[in-house]
Design a protein around this motif. Sequence first.
Motif, PDB file in Angstrom:
ATOM      1  N   SER A   1       0.694  -1.227   0.076  1.00 37.95           N
ATOM      2  CA  SER A   1      -0.104  -0.151   0.100  1.00 37.95           C
ATOM      3  C   SER A   1       0.778   1.376  -0.145  1.00 37.95           C
ATOM      4  N   ARG A   2       1.963   1.170   0.548  1.00 39.46           N
ATOM      5  CA  ARG A   2       3.034   2.397   0.798  1.00 39.46           C
ATOM      6  C   ARG A   2       3.601   2.457  -0.539  1.00 39.46           C
ATOM      7  N   VAL A   3       3.904   1.489  -1.649  1.00 37.91           N
ATOM      8  CA  VAL A   3       4.245   1.432  -2.688  1.00 37.91           C
ATOM      9  C   VAL A   3       3.232   2.220  -3.739  1.00 37.91           C
ATOM     10  N   THR A   4       2.006   2.143  -3.694  1.00 37.46           N
ATOM     11  CA  THR A   4       0.855   2.580  -4.310  1.00 37.46           C
ATOM     12  C   THR A   4       1.081   4.010  -4.094  1.00 37.46           C
ATOM     13  N   ARG A   5       1.068   4.663  -2.793  1.00 32.99           N
ATOM     14  CA  ARG A   5       1.511   6.059  -2.627  1.00 32.99           C
ATOM     15  C   ARG A   5       2.635   6.655  -3.284  1.00 32.99           C
ATOM     16  N   ILE A   6       3.847   5.729  -3.092  1.00 30.00           N
ATOM     17  CA  ILE A   6       5.045   6.462  -3.836  1.00 30.00           C
ATOM     18  C   ILE A   6       4.884   6.434  -5.306  1.00 30.00           C
ATOM     19  N   VAL A   7       4.293   5.380  -5.943  1.00 27.36           N
ATOM     20  CA  VAL A   7       4.244   5.492  -7.262  1.00 27.36           C
ATOM     21  C   VAL A   7       3.253   6.616  -7.788  1.00 27.36           C
ATOM     22  N   ASP A   8       2.029   6.734  -7.315  1.00 27.71           N
ATOM     23  CA  ASP A   8       1.216   7.788  -7.333  1.00 27.71           C
ATOM     24  C   ASP A   8       2.096   9.033  -7.403  1.00 27.71           C
ATOM     25  N   GLY A   9       3.001   9.348  -6.469  1.00 30.81           N
ATOM     26  CA  GLY A   9       3.552  10.493  -6.459  1.00 30.81           C
ATOM     27  C   GLY A   9       4.552  10.659  -7.735  1.00 30.81           C
ATOM     28  N   LEU A  10       5.255   9.479  -8.254  1.00 31.39           N
ATOM     29  CA  LEU A  10       6.245   9.543  -9.270  1.00 31.39           C
ATOM     30  C   LEU A  10       5.228   9.624 -10.668  1.00 31.39           C
ATOM     31  N   ARG A  11       4.170   9.129 -10.694  1.00 34.75           N
ATOM     32  CA  ARG A  11       3.405   9.206 -11.691  1.00 34.75           C
ATOM     33  C   ARG A  11       2.649  10.677 -11.804  1.00 34.75           C
ATOM     34  N   GLN A  12       2.475  11.407 -10.767  1.00 33.98           N
ATOM     35  CA  GLN A  12       2.290  12.741 -10.946  1.00 33.98           C
ATOM     36  C   GLN A  12       3.267  13.649 -11.437  1.00 33.98           C
ATOM     37  N   LYS A  13       4.387  13.269 -11.111  1.00 35.39           N
ATOM     38  CA  LYS A  13       5.773  13.749 -11.613  1.00 35.39           C
ATOM     39  C   LYS A  13       6.007  13.450 -13.174  1.00 35.39           C
ATOM     40  N   SER A  14       5.202  12.579 -13.689  1.00 35.43           N
ATOM     41  CA  SER A  14       5.422  12.007 -15.056  1.00 35.43           C
ATOM     42  C   SER A  14       6.776  11.154 -15.266  1.00 35.43           C
ATOM     43  N   LEU A  15       7.072  10.552 -14.159  1.00 32.27           N
ATOM     44  CA  LEU A  15       8.386   9.686 -14.096  1.00 32.27           C
ATOM     45  C   LEU A  15       8.201   8.169 -14.192  1.00 32.27           C
ATOM     46  N   VAL A  16       7.039   7.519 -14.042  1.00 27.46           N
ATOM     47  CA  VAL A  16       6.555   6.449 -13.982  1.00 27.46           C
ATOM     48  C   VAL A  16       5.119   6.370 -14.550  1.00 27.46           C
TER      49      VAL A  16
END
Length: 168
Positions: A84-99
Amino acid sequence: MALNLYIVNSMNDNTHKESEINSAQLDQFRDLMISLMRCCQERNQYQCERFELPDAELRCLLQFEDEHYLTPKTIALRMNIAKSRVTRIVDGLRQKSLVKRSSDPEDSRISLLSLTPKGKQQLEEIVDFMAETHRSVLEQFSQEQRQTLINSLGSLKLSMEAIKERMI
């Protein structure tokens, strides 16, 4: 009053030798480990500020260094965090258009994560920065000292991993 401890060292030649550890050595080792950890934490904080990424996002991005795709489960295992923590981290990276996220063509229940071109560029800059930092550290030593340092750190790593395994 000296604290006498014994350690079994089998890292270099697989023979068991007992050697006395006095309290001064123990204190010096502890202080050096604390200082090294603090130094690494400060460098990590600098990296986070330099690349404008929270620590968890930077560490997650580094998981892609030799990977084309990763699953959230793989990232969770590598980073030793909850999925669940990965989901939040990935969401942050997606918002920055990195992932970016896509479905596994063989199993649509599985999400595949990959770097965007911007993410690949960011990762390359981070890896280059880290390599230059490590190069700068090694340049402080002669060639002979470098090899001794690398050998000693390798032995320390093996010893720490062995102790960690015994704790589990």
